[in-house]
Design a protein around this motif. Structure first.
Motif, PDB file in Angstrom:
ATOM      1  N   PHE A  51      28.953  39.406  80.588  1.00  0.00           N
ATOM      2  CA  PHE A  51      29.913  38.526  81.266  1.00  0.00           C
ATOM      3  C   PHE A  51      29.702  38.540  82.782  1.00  0.00           C
ATOM      4  CE2 PHE A  51      32.936  39.803  77.622  1.00  0.00           C
ATOM      5  CZ  PHE A  51      32.398  38.824  76.801  1.00  0.00           C
ATOM      6  N   VAL A  55      27.965  35.051  83.120  1.00  0.00           N
ATOM      7  CA  VAL A  55      29.100  34.130  83.214  1.00  0.00           C
ATOM      8  C   VAL A  55      29.645  34.050  84.636  1.00  0.00           C
ATOM      9  CG1 VAL A  55      31.421  33.607  82.378  1.00  0.00           C
ATOM     10  CG2 VAL A  55      29.714  34.546  80.798  1.00  0.00           C
ATOM     11  N   ARG A  56      29.998  35.185  85.197  1.00  0.00           N
ATOM     12  CA  ARG A  56      30.644  35.177  86.508  1.00  0.00           C
ATOM     13  C   ARG A  56      29.814  34.505  87.600  1.00  0.00           C
ATOM     14  NH1 ARG A  56      32.945  40.410  89.908  1.00  0.00           N
ATOM     15  NH2 ARG A  56      33.809  39.200  91.628  1.00  0.00           N
ATOM     16  N   LEU A  76      25.361  33.241  74.727  1.00  0.00           N
ATOM     17  CA  LEU A  76      26.621  33.782  74.238  1.00  0.00           C
ATOM     18  C   LEU A  76      26.554  34.028  72.736  1.00  0.00           C
ATOM     19  CD1 LEU A  76      29.521  34.595  74.871  1.00  0.00           C
ATOM     20  CD2 LEU A  76      30.194  32.188  74.669  1.00  0.00           C
ATOM     21  N   PHE A  99      36.077  39.363  79.321  1.00  0.00           N
ATOM     22  CA  PHE A  99      35.624  37.975  79.366  1.00  0.00           C
ATOM     23  C   PHE A  99      36.432  37.209  80.414  1.00  0.00           C
ATOM     24  CE2 PHE A  99      33.621  34.871  76.077  1.00  0.00           C
ATOM     25  CZ  PHE A  99      33.021  34.162  77.093  1.00  0.00           C
ATOM     26  N   ALA A 102      35.629  37.952  84.005  1.00  0.00           N
ATOM     27  CA  ALA A 102      34.468  37.243  84.540  1.00  0.00           C
ATOM     28  C   ALA A 102      34.787  35.774  84.807  1.00  0.00           C
ATOM     29  CB  ALA A 102      33.289  37.352  83.576  1.00  0.00           C
ATOM     30  N   SER A 107      36.193  32.024  78.879  1.00  0.00           N
ATOM     31  CA  SER A 107      36.849  32.872  77.879  1.00  0.00           C
ATOM     32  C   SER A 107      37.844  32.063  77.053  1.00  0.00           C
ATOM     33  CB  SER A 107      37.553  34.056  78.544  1.00  0.00           C
ATOM     34  OG  SER A 107      38.732  33.673  79.211  1.00  0.00           O
TER      35      SER A 107
END
Length: 404
Positions: A51, A55-56, A76, A99, A102, A107
Motif C-alpha cells: 500500500f 498506492v500512496r 492488487l 489500506f 495509504a 481502499s
C-alpha cells in the motif's frame, strides 16, 4: 513511509539503552500488533509495504484528476487480499486500516468489491454464481459494485425503496434509479437491490455491464474520495435472467447482514484515516522550521500530535474488541453502529488537528493532508451517517426507537 517513534526498552535493558532502541513500529505505542501471530504480522507487513509503495505515491495525482488507476488492479490482484475475513478478523481489519492509511478512495473501491459484492456472491449466491463468478472476482479480473442507495432514499432505504423487480417468465424486469454507487461506472457486475412487486420484499439481482436499459453516469464535482467512481444508475426495463437473482436474498435482512460487516470495515477505515493524518502531520512537524527550529519542538504541536495518536489508538483498541466479537459470533449491528459513530467522530477531530499542524499548506493536496482531511468527510457519512448510528446505539441503550 512515515518517520517512526522510539519505543520503550525491554525489561532487561540497562539504563540508558532507551536512546539506542529502534522506533515504535508504525506509531503503535501500545504494541497492539503483537496480538497477531508471527505469520499474521508478516502478512500485515507485506500488505502495508504494498500500500505504501504502490498506492500512496500515486494517490494524490489520481485524486486531483478524479480518475481511477486501473493499472493498479493487476498488482492488487496479485496480493491475494480478497476474502480477507476468512483468514481472521483482526488481521483483516488491520489490513483494511493500512489500506485506508495509504489512500481512502482505493481502499473504498476494494471494500465495495470485496466486502459487499464478492461476499454477497459467496454467502448469498447460488452454487452456479460461486463457481462461475468467484474466481475472477477474487483475482480482480472482474469488478463488482453494490447498488442500494437511491436519489431520494438513504437512511430509510429499507422502507422506502422505489426500485422494483417484476418477474416475467424466466426473466426479471428492473426499473428505478440508484445513486452514489461506488465502482458503478466500470464494474463488470452490479448487485442491484430492488423491491419484488410480487411480495413487496427487497432482494438482490446481478446486472452485468452492457445490459440493455442499464445506464451509469459518473457523479462529478466531488470534494472527497475523488478516485472512486461513484455513479448515478438508471434501470429502464432492464431484463435479466431469472437466475441472476441471488437466492439467499429474500428480505432486507439479507442485505443488512452484508451492511453489518461493511459498517465494521468502514470503521477500520476511520482508524486508518487517523493514522494517515498523524503520519503526515508528524513528518511535516519534524521538517518544517519556524523561529529557527522544527515546529515539532513546540509544546502546542506536541500536544496536538499526542491528541491525534490518542484518538487513533483508542479507536484502534475499540476495533480490536469488535474483531474479537466477530470471531466469537457475538457481533451485532449495535456494536457496529457504536464503532462507526465513535471512530468517525474521533477521526474528524484527528484530521482537523493534522490539518492545523500543516497550517496553510494543509489546504493543498501537494502536502497530502488536504486529501486526507476531505476524504474523512466521506467516511463520516457513508455506511450509515453519524446521526443514524448514534440512534441505533440509543435504541440499544433505551429500548426505544427514535425514528419511526
Amino acid at each position: 513511509m512515515p518517520v517512526l517513534q522510539k519505543g520503550p526498552p525491554p525489561a532487561s535493558a540497562a539504563p540508558g539503552v532507551q536512546d539506542n532502541l529502534p522506533p515504535y513500529p508504525e506509531a503503535d505505542l501500545l504494541y497492539l500488533s503483537g496480538l497477531l501471530t508471527v505469520a499474521e504480522q508478516a502478512q500485515l507487513a507485506q500488505a502495508r509495504n504494498f500500500f505504501q509503495q504502490e498506492v500512496r505515491p500515486i494517490a494524490v495525482d489520481f485524486w486531483n484528476r478524479a480518475e481511477f488507476p486501473f493499472e493498479l488492479l493487476p498488482k492488487l490482484g496479485k496480493q491475494q487480499l480478497t476474502g480477507l475475513n476468512s483468514r481472521g478478523h483482526l488481521l483483516a481489519g488491520l489490513i483494511q486500516m493500512e489500506f485506508a492509511r495509504a489512500d481512502t478512495s482505493v481502499s473504498t473501491f476494494f471494500g465495495v468489491h470485496d466486502e459487499l459484492f464478492t461476499t454477497a456472491i459467496r454467502e448469498l449466491g447460488s452454487d452456479e454464481h460461486r463457481q462461475t463468478m468467484l474466481p475472477d472476482l477474487l483475482s480482480l479480473k472482474k469488478v463488482g459494485a453494490f447498488a442500494l442507495t437511491e436519489p431520494l432514499h438513504g437512511s430509510d432505504i429499507s422502507r422506502q425503496m422505489e426500485t422494483t423487480a417484476t418477474r416475467s417468465g424466466d426473466e426479471w424486469i428492473l426499473n428505478g434509479h440508484k445513486r452514489w454507487i461506488g465502482n458503478g461506472t466500470f464494474a463488470d457486475y452490479v448487485l442491484v437491490w430492488a423491491r419484488d412487486t410480487a411480495d413487496d420484499q427487497i432482494k438482490g439481482f446481478i446486472v452485468e455491464k452492457g445490459t440493455e436499459g442499464f445506464r451509469t453516469e459518473a457523479i462529478p464535482n466531488k470534494a472527497a474520495v475523488r478516485i472512486i467512481q461513484n455513479a448515478n444508475i438508471t434501470l429502464d426495463n432492464v431484463r435479466i435472467p431469472f437466475t441472476n437473482w441471488l437466492p439467499g436474498t429474500r428480505t432486507f435482512r439479507d442485505a443488512n447482514s452484508l451492511l453489518l460487516h461493511s459498517r465494521v470495515w468502514v470503521s477500520w477505515q476511520a482508524v486508518g484515516q487517523q493514522f494517515a493524518a498523524f503520519d503526515v502531520a508528524r513528518a511535516y512537524a519534524l521538517q518544517r522550521k519556524q523561529f529557527g527550529k522544527p515546529i515539532a519542538s513546540f509544546q502546542l504541536i506536541q500536544d496536538q500530535l499526542a491528541r491525534m495518536i490518542g484518538n487513533a489508538t483508542m479507536s484502534l483498541s475499540l476495533m480490536i474488541q469488535l474483531a474479537r466479537l466477530t470471531e466469537s459470533g457475538l457481533l451485532t449491528m449495535d456494536h457496529a453502529a457504536l464503532a462507526k459513530a465513535s471512530c468517525t467522530e474521533r477521526m474528524r477531530k484527528t484530521v482537523a488537528l493534522g490539518r492545523s499542524i500543516v497550517g496553510g499548506n494543509g489546504i493543498s493536496t501537494d502536502f497530502e493532508m488536504a486529501k486526507i482531511f476531505a476524504d474523512a468527510e466521506a467516511i463520516y457519512s457513508y455506511e450509515g451517517s453519524y446521526e443514524i448510528n448514534t440512534l441505533l446505539v440509543g435504541r440499544a441503550l433505551t429500548g426505544i426507537s427514535a425514528f419511526a
